[in-house]
Write an enzyme that holds these catalytic residues in place. Sequence first.
Site, short mmCIF file in Angstrom:
data_model
loop_
_atom_site.label_atom_id
_atom_site.label_comp_id
_atom_site.label_asym_id
_atom_site.label_seq_id
_atom_site.Cartn_x
_atom_site.Cartn_y
_atom_site.Cartn_z
N ILE A 126 -59.11 -3.10 6.00
CA ILE A 126 -60.12 -2.22 6.59
C ILE A 126 -59.44 -1.03 7.28
O ILE A 126 -59.91 0.11 7.17
CB ILE A 126 -61.02 -2.99 7.58
CG1 ILE A 126 -61.87 -4.01 6.81
CG2 ILE A 126 -61.92 -2.05 8.36
CD1 ILE A 126 -62.67 -4.96 7.69
N CYS A 127 -58.33 -1.29 7.95
CA CYS A 127 -57.61 -0.20 8.64
C CYS A 127 -57.17 0.86 7.64
O CYS A 127 -57.35 2.06 7.87
CB CYS A 127 -56.39 -0.75 9.37
SG CYS A 127 -56.79 -1.97 10.64
N THR A 128 -56.61 0.43 6.53
CA THR A 128 -56.17 1.37 5.51
C THR A 128 -57.35 2.15 4.97
O THR A 128 -57.27 3.38 4.80
CB THR A 128 -55.41 0.64 4.40
OG1 THR A 128 -54.26 0.00 4.97
CG2 THR A 128 -54.97 1.60 3.30
#
Length: 164
Positions: free
Chosen positions: A54-56
């Site tokens: 999700i961060c990416t």
Amino acid sequence: MTQALSTAGVSVPAVGEAAPDFELANQFGEPVRLSSFRGQNVVLVFYPFAFSGICTGELCEIRDNLSVFEDLGATVLGISVDSKFSLRAYAEKEGYGFDLLADFWPHGAVAEAYGVFDPESGMARRGSFIIDALGTIRYVVVNPRGQARELSEYRKVLAGLEQA
């Protein structure tokens, strides 16, 4: 648009409050101090870990729309508890054109100052803060684990600051 939050008994700075100042190393080991950005808007994007799904996705969406932030006079600073070495590899792999800041040691101290550090997991929660040119917090959102933030919210808030 904004959420008044308390996470694990730690208060998240509210809209209208002065943004807590800090200095962290970026992915190149260069010191970055929040107060050095006075005169421009800043978007702080706390995220759990480099290389996570999700961060990416969130950071790649910012990367792909970086001109939106620049056109609205805003600097993006990504912050995680990863080391500067991990962040450099991550930035190179993904082609990020903005600073990733290492809140590595003391571990999570800046995330804690912003009320988004999760001591049980040792990571920052998914929190965003838009800070105006005077250093005042103008927008706050902290999303639950596993829920990405909306790029459109950043755009809407920054457009309002530009007109102010």
